[in-house]
Design an enzyme around this catalytic site. Structure first.
Site, short mmCIF file in Angstrom:
data_model
loop_
_atom_site.label_atom_id
_atom_site.label_comp_id
_atom_site.label_asym_id
_atom_site.label_seq_id
_atom_site.Cartn_x
_atom_site.Cartn_y
_atom_site.Cartn_z
N GLU A 52 -9.99 -3.63 4.85
CA GLU A 52 -8.90 -2.66 4.95
C GLU A 52 -9.44 -1.30 4.54
O GLU A 52 -10.32 -1.18 3.69
CB GLU A 52 -7.80 -3.10 3.99
CG GLU A 52 -6.62 -2.14 3.87
CD GLU A 52 -5.67 -2.53 2.74
OE1 GLU A 52 -4.48 -2.20 2.84
OE2 GLU A 52 -6.12 -3.17 1.76
N LYS A 118 -0.08 -3.46 9.20
CA LYS A 118 0.25 -4.19 7.97
C LYS A 118 1.75 -4.25 7.74
O LYS A 118 2.44 -3.23 7.75
CB LYS A 118 -0.45 -3.51 6.79
CG LYS A 118 -0.28 -4.19 5.44
CD LYS A 118 -1.05 -3.41 4.39
CE LYS A 118 -0.97 -4.02 3.01
NZ LYS A 118 -1.71 -3.20 2.02
N CYS A 154 -4.59 -7.44 3.12
CA CYS A 154 -4.46 -7.26 1.67
C CYS A 154 -3.18 -7.84 1.09
O CYS A 154 -3.07 -9.05 0.95
CB CYS A 154 -4.63 -5.78 1.33
SG CYS A 154 -5.16 -5.51 -0.39
#
Length: 266
Positions: A52, A118, A154
């Site tokens: 990321e 995300k 993440c």
């Protein structure tokens, strides 16, 4: 993109996690990523995953460095994938409509590309990712060399349902790119979560974090510990805190076996 739950014949795939430390300059970060992916290709990888925020680290004014999917950074990732004839996954930031950005994973390879924005934003441990990042809403899978892969980023790793959904969508390998913040207990939490999410998806999980970087306030800058986890939660390989490239070989038979022995997706 979505995929069928039908499992193909056994497929093997050599994969790599390129654990780098990104800074504020997208061009320099692209050069760092290029060197790491080259190392992965030299080791035989057909799929190389970067962290990321590969394009620019957190703590950088993200709306100032954000680029569209046809911008210089993404084009550099595509050119790298084409030159080395493998698939590359890298974290970048796209402009959103409200001066925020999207935290995006670009998967680019010789046979096409997808992008994942995300979904779960890191509003925790003193960080407020939602102040600067707009959430995505769609799960994404793609087929790489005969293996169906799902994408996650993440903080998504704390949400088991996303990984179960990717497994139900046919993902045999989940790619988790991260910039996991340092803090008390955070390394232990990372280790537990990546193993648990592999079991939730009943899939291989390749987790690629930013290498450890000295903390700077609440910005999540990475602790390393990239890992390859099998569908039953076993740790097949793990890096330490420093920059490096992890390579491993996965097979889809392990996925089919795990799903037959523990039939969660019925």
């Amino acid at each position: 993109m979505s995929a069928s739950l039908t499992e193909p014949s056994n497929v093997h795939l050599t994969v790599a996690a390129c654990q780098i430390s990104a800074g504020a300059d997208p061009r320099q970060n692209l050069a760092t990523a290029t060197a790491a992916v080259q190392e992965a290709a030299d080791a035989g990888a057909r799929l190389a995953v970067l962290p990321e925020a590969t394009m620019a680290s957190f703590g950088t004014p993200l709306h100032e460095v954000a680029q569209p999917l046809d911008g210089e950074f993404a084009d550099g990732i595509r050119a790298l994938a084409d030159r080395l004839d493998l698939t590359v996954v890298a974290g970048m930031f796209e402009p959103a409509d409200d001066r925020r950005v999207y935290n995006t994973l670009l998967l680019a390879g010789p046979r096409g590309e997808v992008a994942y924005r995300k979904i779960h934003l890191y509003d925790a441990f003193g960080s407020r990712e939602s102040d600067t990042v707009a959430p995505g809403s769609q799960l994404v899978t793609a087929v790489v060399d005969g293996v169906t892969v799902g994408l996650a980023t993440c903080y998504d790793v704390r949400f088991a349902d996303q990984f179960s959904a990717l497994g139900r969508a046919g993902a045999q390998l989940v790619l988790l790119s991260a910039s996991w913040g340092e803090g008390p207990g955070k390394a232990e939490q990372w280790d537990v979560l990546v193993r648990a999410r592999a079991m939730d998806a009943q899939a291989w999980l390749l987790a690629c974090d930013q290498a450890w970087t000295q903390p700077q306030g609440p910005a999540p800058l990475g602790i390393g510990r990239s890992a390859l986890i099998d569908p039953l939660g076993g740790v097949c390989a793990r890096l330490g805190h420093a920059a490096g490239v992890l390579t491993g070989r996965i097979d889809t038979e392990a996925v089919a076996s795990a799903r037959a022995r523990v039939p969660l997706f019925v």
